[in-house]
Design an enzyme around this catalytic site. Structure first.
Site, PDB file in Angstrom:
ATOM      1  N   ASP A  67      -9.112  10.930  11.060  1.00 47.22           N
ATOM      2  CA  ASP A  67      -9.394  10.271  12.122  1.00 47.22           C
ATOM      3  C   ASP A  67      -7.862  10.244  12.780  1.00 47.22           C
ATOM      4  O   ASP A  67      -7.950   9.339  12.952  1.00 47.22           O
ATOM      5  CB  ASP A  67     -10.738   9.932  12.755  1.00 47.22           C
ATOM      6  N   ASP A 118     -12.236  12.932   5.037  1.00 44.12           N
ATOM      7  CA  ASP A 118     -11.664  12.990   6.615  1.00 44.12           C
ATOM      8  C   ASP A 118     -10.551  11.324   7.330  1.00 44.12           C
ATOM      9  O   ASP A 118     -10.493  10.470   6.749  1.00 44.12           O
ATOM     10  CB  ASP A 118     -12.827  11.956   7.171  1.00 44.12           C
ATOM     11  N   ASP A 168     -11.090   8.163   6.161  1.00 40.74           N
ATOM     12  CA  ASP A 168     -12.715   6.926   6.092  1.00 40.74           C
ATOM     13  C   ASP A 168     -13.208   6.710   4.962  1.00 40.74           C
ATOM     14  O   ASP A 168     -14.217   8.137   4.505  1.00 40.74           O
ATOM     15  CB  ASP A 168     -13.112   8.171   7.001  1.00 40.74           C
TER      16      ASP A 168
END
EC number: 2.7.7.-
Length: 372
Positions: free
Chosen positions: A97, A95, A280
């Protein structure tokens, strides 16, 4: 969120799922995965088994969820409580972001919404209510998405060069808000547990590197200890970053030897976020996590989680904006401009406006508008 806002979103999402169900592929081995969904204005429903396309369509039509999820984990009994599911393996997913990148543009498209009156503002306190509780809101930003794309490319390069992961086995999805999910196909990593995935996350982030691994001993080093400029992996990357091209590296290597072990270690820490991929790690290590279902809408934005066929050209404000464009009346309070679906909106100061449904859904999801 007011009842009329919930109704607007539920209607918009349900219409999308009814008209565009073909955009939502049923995951492989769906019957062995845990499904879940979030209700508009309600709680989370988890520990569901969905056997195929018909059951998935029924779930979407009956519940009009704000968010739909599916586990990366494979279980014998996905519908049972976590302790009884009997975990078998899990897909490897990273992930990335934009909000975690600390880009300087962040302040230009992030503002606050007063929890008391609901007005948007950019200062420390609400102009109407003064200091108090507030929500922080950010909208799509080309620079933030561009920064996240660079991290995706960095991650894919590390996976390919160091671990032999071919690009054809990687699928990059826009998350539906401000980031990307990188799904790794094949069976090479599926049996890894949380600890091994944590080590992999540290590796791609270039976390925990020690000077000794790069030629700098505690008691000093010789020039020959840094003769790894042609090596692949982290040694080659570090050499190019620290010392530059081989033809000009002599002076830099001499300076590094003179500075010693401690200074070299500090430089490793400083260079980690530059060389490593900003993922992450908690997402990567969680083998029981449920992820947003590809093709579904994100309840934080109304945008869809979709695959990025051409990452460089991908534009989430256009490509992932899939809700209908019929006109909807809203009262908007948005102190900045927004580009969505090829059109520009705002700024608005608590005014009634008519906008396409996709823009209305986005603004209501973000707390920037209310249904009229």
């Amino acid at each position: 969120m007011h009842e009329k806002d919930l109704l607007l979103l539920a209607e918009s999402f349900k219409r999308y799922y009814f008209e565009h169900f073909e955009r939502i592929p049923v995951p492989d081995r769906a019957a062995q995965r845990e499904f879940g969904y979030q209700r508009f204005g309600g709680g989370m429903v988890r520990h569901m088994r969905v056997k195929g396309s018909d059951e998935l369509r029924l779930l979407l039509m009956q519940n009009s969820p704000s968010d739909v999820y599916c586990s990366n984990g494979i279980y014998s009994f996905p519908e049972l409580p976590m302790s009884d599911k009997d975990w078998k393996e899990a897909d490897l997913i990273f992930d990335i972001d934009a909000k975690d990148l600390g880009l300087p543009c962040r302040k230009d498209h992030t503002f606050r919404r007063c929890s008391s009156c609901g007005r948007s503002h950019s200062g420390d306190g609400c102009p109407r209510c003064g200091p108090g509780a507030h929500d922080q809101i950010s909208v799509l930003c080309k620079d933030c998405i561009g920064g996240a794309k660079k991290e995706v490319e960095k991650l894919m390069h590390i996976l390919e060069e160091d671990l032999g992961v071919g690009r054809d086995s990687v699928v990059v999805y826009f998350s539906g808000n401000e980031g990307f999910h990188v799904h790794i196909g094949g069976t090479q990593f599926q049996g890894l547990g949380s600890r091994e995935r944590g080590e992999l996350a540290d590796y791609v982030r270039f976390v925990g590197a020690v000077p000794q691994a790069f030629g700098m001993g505690r008691n000093g080093a010789a020039r020959r200890d840094f003769d790894y400029d042609d090596e692949g992996g982290w040694k080659g990357r570090l050499h190019r970053e620290f010392f530059g091209p081989k033809s000009r590296s002599s002076v830099a290597i001499t300076a590094a030897i003179k500075e010693g072990h401690r200074a070299f270690g500090e430089r490793l820490k400083q260079i980690s976020p530059v060389l490593g991929a900003n993922i992450d790690p908690h997402v990567t290590t969680d083998i029981h996590r449920i992820f947003r279902l590809p093709g579904s809408l994100n309840g934080k934005s109304g945008l869809a989680k979709i695959p990025c066929i051409n990452l460089d050209k991908f534009d989430p404000g256009s490509d992932a904006c899939l809700i209908d464009s019929d006109e909807v009346q809203v009262t908007a309070d948005m102190p900045m401009r927004l580009k969505l679906g090829g059109r520009r909106f705002g700024p608005y100061n608590g005014e009634a406006v008519s906008v396409p449904r996709f823009a209305a859904a986005y603004m209501v999801c973000k707390g920037l508008a209310s249904a009229a």
